[in-house]
Motif scaffolding. Structure first.
Motif, PDB file in Angstrom:
ATOM      1  N   PRO A   1       0.758  -1.042   0.066  1.00 55.61           N
ATOM      2  CA  PRO A   1      -0.197   0.073  -0.096  1.00 55.61           C
ATOM      3  C   PRO A   1       0.989   1.378  -0.046  1.00 55.61           C
ATOM      4  O   PRO A   1       1.693   1.344   0.692  1.00 55.61           O
ATOM      5  CB  PRO A   1      -0.881  -0.193   1.460  1.00 55.61           C
ATOM      6  CG  PRO A   1      -0.908  -1.584   1.560  1.00 55.61           C
ATOM      7  CD  PRO A   1       0.642  -2.156   1.206  1.00 55.61           C
ATOM      8  N   GLY A   2       0.760   2.292  -1.118  1.00 56.14           N
ATOM      9  CA  GLY A   2       1.229   3.445  -1.093  1.00 56.14           C
ATOM     10  C   GLY A   2       2.324   3.288  -2.010  1.00 56.14           C
ATOM     11  O   GLY A   2       2.793   4.268  -2.405  1.00 56.14           O
TER      12      GLY A   2
ATOM     13  N   PRO B   1     -12.490   4.442  -9.762  1.00 49.61           N
ATOM     14  CA  PRO B   1     -11.391   3.817  -9.650  1.00 49.61           C
ATOM     15  C   PRO B   1     -11.130   2.579 -10.660  1.00 49.61           C
ATOM     16  O   PRO B   1     -12.010   1.755 -10.899  1.00 49.61           O
ATOM     17  CB  PRO B   1     -11.240   3.135  -8.198  1.00 49.61           C
ATOM     18  CG  PRO B   1     -12.561   3.086  -7.716  1.00 49.61           C
ATOM     19  CD  PRO B   1     -13.410   3.916  -8.711  1.00 49.61           C
TER      20      PRO B   1
ATOM     21  N   ARG C   1      -9.266  -0.580 -10.952  1.00 48.68           N
ATOM     22  CA  ARG C   1      -8.585  -1.485  -9.904  1.00 48.68           C
ATOM     23  C   ARG C   1      -8.432  -2.793 -10.462  1.00 48.68           C
ATOM     24  O   ARG C   1      -9.261  -3.444 -11.103  1.00 48.68           O
ATOM     25  CB  ARG C   1      -9.586  -1.475  -8.529  1.00 48.68           C
ATOM     26  CG  ARG C   1      -9.673   0.082  -7.903  1.00 48.68           C
ATOM     27  CD  ARG C   1     -10.313  -0.221  -6.565  1.00 48.68           C
ATOM     28  NE  ARG C   1     -11.662  -1.256  -6.737  1.00 48.68           N
ATOM     29  CZ  ARG C   1     -12.160  -1.841  -5.571  1.00 48.68           C
ATOM     30  NH1 ARG C   1     -11.705  -1.955  -4.364  1.00 48.68           N
ATOM     31  NH2 ARG C   1     -13.184  -2.178  -5.787  1.00 48.68           N
TER      32      ARG C   1
ATOM     33  N   CYS D   1      -2.102  -6.994  -2.867  1.00 48.47           N
ATOM     34  CA  CYS D   1      -2.548  -5.683  -2.703  1.00 48.47           C
ATOM     35  C   CYS D   1      -3.521  -5.128  -3.800  1.00 48.47           C
ATOM     36  O   CYS D   1      -2.941  -5.488  -4.927  1.00 48.47           O
ATOM     37  CB  CYS D   1      -1.221  -4.865  -2.643  1.00 48.47           C
ATOM     38  SG  CYS D   1      -1.480  -3.037  -2.014  1.00 48.47           S
TER      39      CYS D   1
ATOM     40  N   ASP E   1      -4.573   0.852  -7.845  1.00 47.85           N
ATOM     41  CA  ASP E   1      -5.498   1.581  -8.414  1.00 47.85           C
ATOM     42  C   ASP E   1      -4.627   2.313  -9.533  1.00 47.85           C
ATOM     43  O   ASP E   1      -3.744   3.050  -9.293  1.00 47.85           O
ATOM     44  CB  ASP E   1      -6.028   3.049  -7.439  1.00 47.85           C
ATOM     45  CG  ASP E   1      -6.882   3.758  -7.970  1.00 47.85           C
ATOM     46  OD1 ASP E   1      -7.223   3.832  -9.170  1.00 47.85           O
ATOM     47  OD2 ASP E   1      -7.525   4.636  -7.178  1.00 47.85           O
TER      48      ASP E   1
ATOM     49  N   THR F   1      -1.021   2.792  -8.024  1.00 47.85           N
ATOM     50  CA  THR F   1      -0.594   2.763  -6.705  1.00 47.85           C
ATOM     51  C   THR F   1      -1.364   1.696  -5.813  1.00 47.85           C
ATOM     52  O   THR F   1      -2.478   1.540  -5.895  1.00 47.85           O
ATOM     53  CB  THR F   1      -0.900   4.449  -6.413  1.00 47.85           C
ATOM     54  OG1 THR F   1      -0.325   5.272  -7.004  1.00 47.85           O
ATOM     55  CG2 THR F   1      -0.505   4.457  -4.873  1.00 47.85           C
TER      56      THR F   1
ATOM     57  N   THR G   1      -3.150   0.314  -2.798  1.00 42.92           N
ATOM     58  CA  THR G   1      -4.181   0.917  -1.774  1.00 42.92           C
ATOM     59  C   THR G   1      -4.223  -0.082  -0.698  1.00 42.92           C
ATOM     60  O   THR G   1      -3.846   0.534   0.608  1.00 42.92           O
ATOM     61  CB  THR G   1      -5.448   1.057  -2.647  1.00 42.92           C
ATOM     62  OG1 THR G   1      -5.954  -0.053  -2.951  1.00 42.92           O
ATOM     63  CG2 THR G   1      -5.389   2.168  -3.776  1.00 42.92           C
ATOM     64  N   ASN G   2      -4.811  -1.082  -0.844  1.00 43.71           N
ATOM     65  CA  ASN G   2      -5.013  -1.939   0.606  1.00 43.71           C
ATOM     66  C   ASN G   2      -4.883  -3.463   0.307  1.00 43.71           C
ATOM     67  O   ASN G   2      -4.784  -3.919  -0.878  1.00 43.71           O
ATOM     68  CB  ASN G   2      -6.503  -1.747   1.114  1.00 43.71           C
ATOM     69  CG  ASN G   2      -7.306  -2.162  -0.029  1.00 43.71           C
ATOM     70  OD1 ASN G   2      -7.682  -1.251  -0.762  1.00 43.71           O
ATOM     71  ND2 ASN G   2      -7.884  -3.413   0.322  1.00 43.71           N
TER      72      ASN G   2
END
Length: 246
Positions: free
Chosen positions: A17-18, A45, A47, A94, A97, A114, A116-117
């Protein structure tokens, strides 16, 4: 538990994430995925899920070669992943997006996404032109003493990066201030450290932030001690992984 179905993009690396993930998409199965994602409105989004490959090949065999010149060329969404793709992948991945999906003249795609979760892989569907997966959200719990551990990790990480940079005084990454939120710190450091995929996967699937930070403290101290005996190495840019050739 509520699940979500998303396109699945297996890689020989771990997405946190990130972390920013650049992709060079050229295989037909992933081109089809990107064409499908482009059907989503720009207001929504776009995804897909990224999982690390446990046993398999990121890029499918497109021609006979070593070690077996008679081996059959693999095709389809499961190419390179065996008869049961669920067993070929690590179970925790993970969601990504895609901020940019740009089609080139030759039909390949340049993608910038990127993380995200986190999600847990429940099942894999290979009935379409690309893999999709049923995914369970994996909440991030702080754990005990996450704040204090994050401070210790940041101190150790600064020493680690100085060693990578040849012990010269230089700003970390692009000179931006490092975050102080424990969860963000834990993922940022996990992504930036020079570790093998199994170790990064272990960090991704840690039961909580504090456990991940404790593991990182041990790794940072061990890796920094090793680097003292090695020649200078370039510092790795934070929040961005290498471009994956898929």
């Amino acid at each position: 538990m509520t699940t979500v179905r998303l396109p699945l993009f297996p890689l020989n690396s771990v997405l946190f994430p990130g972390l920013v993930l650049p992709l060079n998409v050229f295989e037909e199965r992933y081109r089809a995925m990107m064409r499908e994602l482009l059907k989503t409105s720009e207001d929504e989004p776009r995804r897909f899920a990224v999982v690390a490959i446990r046993d398999g090949h990121e890029v499918a065999r497109t021609a006979p070669g070593l070690p077996d010149p008679t081996a059959a060329v693999e095709q389809g969404p499961t190419a390179g992943f065996g008869t049961d793709p669920l067993k070929a992948f690590h179970k925790v991945g993970c969601v990504a997006d895609a901020a940019t999906i740009r089609e080139r003249a030759d039909g390949s795609f340049e993608v910038l996404a990127t993380g995200t979760n986190r999600v847990r892989l429940a099942s894999v569907d290979a009935s379409g032109p690309f893999l999709t997966a049923e995914l369970e959200p994996l909440p991030e719990e702080p754990g005990d003493e996450a704040g204090a551990l994050a401070e210790g990790v940041l101190r150790s990480f600064r020493q680690y990066q100085k060693r990578l940079a040849g012990a010269r005084e230089r700003s970390l990454a692009t000179g931006a201030e490092l975050p102080d939120e424990p969860g963000v710190v834990s993922y940022l450091v996990a992504a930036a450290m020079m570790l093998d995929t199994p170790t990064k996967q272990r960090l991704l699937q840690a039961p909580d932030t504090a456990s991940r930070l404790r593991d990182e403290l041990k790794l940072l101290r061990s890796e920094t001690a090793i680097i003292r005996t090695l020649p200078s190495l370039p510092a790795q840019e934070l929040t961005r992984g290498p471009t994956s050739l898929n």
